[in-house]
Scaffold this motif. Structure first.
Motif, short mmCIF file in Angstrom:
data_model
loop_
_atom_site.label_atom_id
_atom_site.label_comp_id
_atom_site.label_asym_id
_atom_site.label_seq_id
_atom_site.Cartn_x
_atom_site.Cartn_y
_atom_site.Cartn_z
N TRP A 275 0.88 -1.18 -0.15
CA TRP A 275 0.14 0.02 0.08
C TRP A 275 0.84 1.08 0.08
CZ3 TRP A 275 -0.57 3.79 4.04
CH2 TRP A 275 -1.25 4.84 3.75
N LEU A 276 1.85 1.12 0.70
CA LEU A 276 2.73 2.64 1.00
C LEU A 276 3.42 2.80 -0.56
CD1 LEU A 276 4.44 2.12 4.44
CD2 LEU A 276 2.90 4.06 3.52
N GLN A 277 4.14 1.61 -1.08
CA GLN A 277 4.74 1.86 -2.21
C GLN A 277 3.84 2.41 -3.30
OE1 GLN A 277 7.92 1.65 -2.98
NE2 GLN A 277 8.67 0.28 -1.61
N GLY A 278 2.46 1.73 -3.41
CA GLY A 278 1.55 2.42 -4.30
C GLY A 278 1.29 3.81 -4.06
N CYS A 279 1.17 4.12 -3.00
CA CYS A 279 0.73 5.66 -2.53
C CYS A 279 1.90 6.67 -3.11
CB CYS A 279 0.35 5.64 -1.10
SG CYS A 279 -1.39 5.03 -0.55
N LEU A 280 3.18 6.21 -2.57
CA LEU A 280 4.17 6.95 -2.73
C LEU A 280 4.60 6.86 -4.15
CD1 LEU A 280 6.73 5.74 -0.13
CD2 LEU A 280 5.23 7.77 -0.14
N LEU A 281 4.46 5.84 -4.99
CA LEU A 281 4.76 5.85 -6.43
C LEU A 281 3.69 6.81 -7.32
CD1 LEU A 281 5.44 2.24 -7.45
CD2 LEU A 281 7.03 4.21 -7.51
N ALA A 282 2.45 6.89 -6.82
CA ALA A 282 1.37 7.51 -7.41
C ALA A 282 1.70 9.44 -7.03
CB ALA A 282 -0.06 7.46 -6.94
N TRP A 283 2.06 9.50 -5.86
CA TRP A 283 2.67 11.02 -5.48
C TRP A 283 3.93 11.33 -6.30
CZ3 TRP A 283 6.73 13.54 -3.23
CH2 TRP A 283 6.35 14.67 -2.76
N GLN A 284 4.81 10.46 -6.59
CA GLN A 284 5.97 10.96 -7.21
C GLN A 284 5.67 11.11 -8.88
OE1 GLN A 284 8.46 7.70 -6.02
NE2 GLN A 284 9.47 8.70 -4.31
N ALA A 285 4.59 10.22 -9.12
CA ALA A 285 4.29 10.48 -10.52
C ALA A 285 3.67 11.95 -10.50
CB ALA A 285 3.14 9.46 -10.95
N ASP A 308 -8.65 2.30 2.57
CA ASP A 308 -9.36 3.61 2.76
C ASP A 308 -8.90 4.71 2.17
OD1 ASP A 308 -10.69 6.28 3.89
OD2 ASP A 308 -11.62 4.53 5.26
N VAL A 309 -9.89 5.17 1.14
CA VAL A 309 -9.45 6.54 0.26
C VAL A 309 -8.85 7.70 0.99
CG1 VAL A 309 -11.71 7.12 0.00
CG2 VAL A 309 -9.82 7.57 -1.87
N SER A 310 -9.49 7.81 2.13
CA SER A 310 -9.24 9.02 2.79
C SER A 310 -7.76 8.94 3.44
CB SER A 310 -10.36 9.24 4.15
OG SER A 310 -10.30 8.05 5.01
N LEU A 311 -7.26 7.63 3.91
CA LEU A 311 -6.15 7.36 4.17
C LEU A 311 -5.36 7.72 3.23
CD1 LEU A 311 -4.52 6.52 6.60
CD2 LEU A 311 -4.64 4.18 6.09
N GLU A 312 -5.26 7.24 2.15
CA GLU A 312 -4.17 7.56 1.01
C GLU A 312 -4.16 8.97 0.82
OE1 GLU A 312 -5.59 5.52 -2.64
OE2 GLU A 312 -5.65 3.73 -1.46
N ARG A 313 -5.24 9.71 0.92
CA ARG A 313 -5.34 11.34 0.68
C ARG A 313 -4.64 11.82 1.64
NH1 ARG A 313 -4.57 13.98 -3.26
NH2 ARG A 313 -3.17 15.02 -1.99
N ALA A 314 -4.89 11.21 2.99
CA ALA A 314 -3.95 11.89 4.29
C ALA A 314 -2.55 11.77 3.94
CB ALA A 314 -4.50 11.17 5.49
N LEU A 315 -1.89 10.87 3.51
CA LEU A 315 -0.44 10.64 3.51
C LEU A 315 -0.35 11.66 2.42
CD1 LEU A 315 2.11 8.97 3.96
CD2 LEU A 315 1.43 7.32 2.10
N ALA A 316 -1.05 11.67 1.05
CA ALA A 316 -0.56 12.51 0.07
C ALA A 316 -0.50 14.13 0.65
CB ALA A 316 -1.45 12.34 -1.05
N ASN A 317 -1.27 14.12 1.47
CA ASN A 317 -1.49 15.78 2.11
C ASN A 317 -0.31 15.83 2.95
OD1 ASN A 317 -3.93 16.53 1.11
ND2 ASN A 317 -5.01 15.82 2.78
N LEU A 318 0.32 14.95 3.57
CA LEU A 318 1.59 15.16 4.46
C LEU A 318 2.70 15.60 3.63
CD1 LEU A 318 1.14 12.52 7.25
CD2 LEU A 318 0.64 14.90 7.55
N LEU A 319 2.85 14.56 2.42
CA LEU A 319 3.97 14.81 1.44
C LEU A 319 3.93 16.11 0.87
CD1 LEU A 319 3.87 11.09 -0.14
CD2 LEU A 319 5.69 12.47 1.64
#
Length: 416
Positions: A275-285, A308-319
């Motif tokens: 999950w983390l790898q997917g979220c980080l790759l999407a943000w780096q893109a 949870d989509v809100s959790l993915e958005r939370a991590l992206a917000n921090l980045l």
């Protein structure tokens, strides 16, 4: 949350046993105070009756329906205490007994826990009992009038002191219970307001996604046509290719938002590392120029995390906050910390100001600090809804650390 009525019942039961103890002590001391044991036996017998009724209360609790006239209702509890003391005082001198002042703390406690009609009824009952005992009672055998006056004054002082302590203790306990209840209600109200706000923000996001879909589709078609032009200068080809990839990423994000809007939290956990790898790759893109260093602990491979989509958005917000704060490098470390996932995001930006940190702790957007606005509040709200929390701190010298902590769910492959 325990209701105030239940708290009042528990404290009234303690008050009942305090009354039983006072009755027993007064009965045992009566021969030494009066010089005769004539009244001790009947006072001890009646104290035993009151104690038996108090011991039988757990059995009466089986019949408790929670209504206003149940065996455990505060009105009947205080009414029984008033009647018990009235009989006890009737057997020991009536209105001449200084213990009759015990009616006053009972009335004061009733006024703090009963309704208006019930409190007035208890007060009137106490007045009638006092009036009855003024006329009808079993006289105390004290032949010496001077000694009787001295004992009466000493008893009045003792009863006043005990009554003052009991009233202060009881009312302080009830006020503390009221404060705890009000704090719990305020917290629940704040969470409800915040959830309503998140729902409104979700509606705005869905509306924005719908409005942006057509312009993005138009931009995608234009870029595709420009790339198909044979006369396109070679210097523009790379830029248009990058634009094409960025438009595709935006369209994919809008598609995911549309598909997952209103989707409940997933019941099956997925590996945290994946999950983390997917979220980080999407943000780096979306942020190809951001310099990041990622370290994910192998211990996270055996645990799962509900989708949870809100959790993915939370991590992206921090980045996003780290980058918008002026950071040139972002370090991301994820590890298992007990039964929680801990993700530390360190940046080398100017660091969060103390005033901004105070604003965020109070639930206000830190507009004075770049990158610490509404997105961070949404992140914290999303984490708290999922049982997690967010911690912010200044790093020594320069930079900020944002720590995401979230309870982990065991995956199907994890051994216990």
């Amino acid at each position: 949350m325990t209701s105030l009525t239940q708290l009042a019942r528990a404290r009234l039961i303690k008050l009942r046993w305090l009354s039983v103890g006072g009755m027993f002590a007064a009965a045992v001391l009566s021969p030494h105070v009066l010089g005769t044991g004539e009244v001790m036996h009947r006072l001890l017998a009646f104290t035993a009756v009151v104690a038996s009724v108090s011991l039988a209360q757990p059995l009466l609790g089986l019949l408790d329906r929670g209504d206003r006239l149940s065996p455990f209702s505060p009105l009947l509890q205080l009414g029984f205490d008033l009647a018990a003391w009235a009989v006890y005082i009737y057997l020991s001198g009536g209105a001449t007994n200084p213990l009759i002042s015990i009616f006053l703390p009972l009335v004061a406690i009733g006024a703090s826990v009963l309704g208006r009609v019930q409190a007035w009824g208890l007060g009137i009952a106490a007045i009638l009992a006092y009036s009855f005992l003024w006329r009808f009672h079993v006289p105390l055998p004290v032949p010496d009038a001077e000694r009787a006056a001295h004992l009466h004054l000493a008893g009045m002082w003792l009863v006043f002191a005990v009554s003052a302590l009991v009233v202060v203790w009881f009312i302080r306990q009830m006020r503390q219970a009221v404060r705890e209840r009000d704090a719990a209600l305020a917290e629940a109200r704040e969470k409800a307001i915040r959830n309503d706000w998140l729902v409104a923000m979700g509606g705005l996001a869905a509306g924005a996604a719908h409005q942006l879909s057509t312009p993005l589709g138009t931009l995608g078609l234009l870029v595709d046509e420009w790339l198909d032009e044979s006369a396109l200068p070679a210097a523009l080809h790379d830029d248009l290719a990058l634009m094409q990839r960025q438009v595709a990423v935006c369209k994919q994000a809008l598609t995911q938002l549309t598909e997952r809007a209103g989707q409940p939290r997933g019941g099956d956990g997925m590996p945290v590392g994946q999950w983390l790898q997917g979220c980080l790759l999407a943000w780096q893109a979306l942020n190809p120029a951001a310099a990041t260093d990622v370290a994910i602990s192998p211990r996270l491979d055996g645990v799962g995390l509900p989708i949870d989509v809100s959790l993915e958005r939370a991590l992206a917000n921090l980045l996003d906050n780290a980058r918008h704060a002026g950071a040139t490098r972002i370090d991301i470390r994820a590890e298992r910390h007990g039964g929680e996932l801990r993700v530390d995001i360190d940046d080398d930006g100017p660091g969060i100001a103390p005033a901004a940190l105070a604003d965020l702790a109070a639930g206000r957007p830190a507009a004075s600090n770049g990158g610490m606005g509404i997105g961070l509040l949404l992140t914290r709200a999303a984490l708290e809804r999922l049982g997690g929390r967010l911690a912010l701190q200044r790093l020594p010298g320069r930079g900020t650390r944002a720590s995401l902590l979230l309870p982990l769910a065991p995956s199907s492959g994890e051994t216990t």
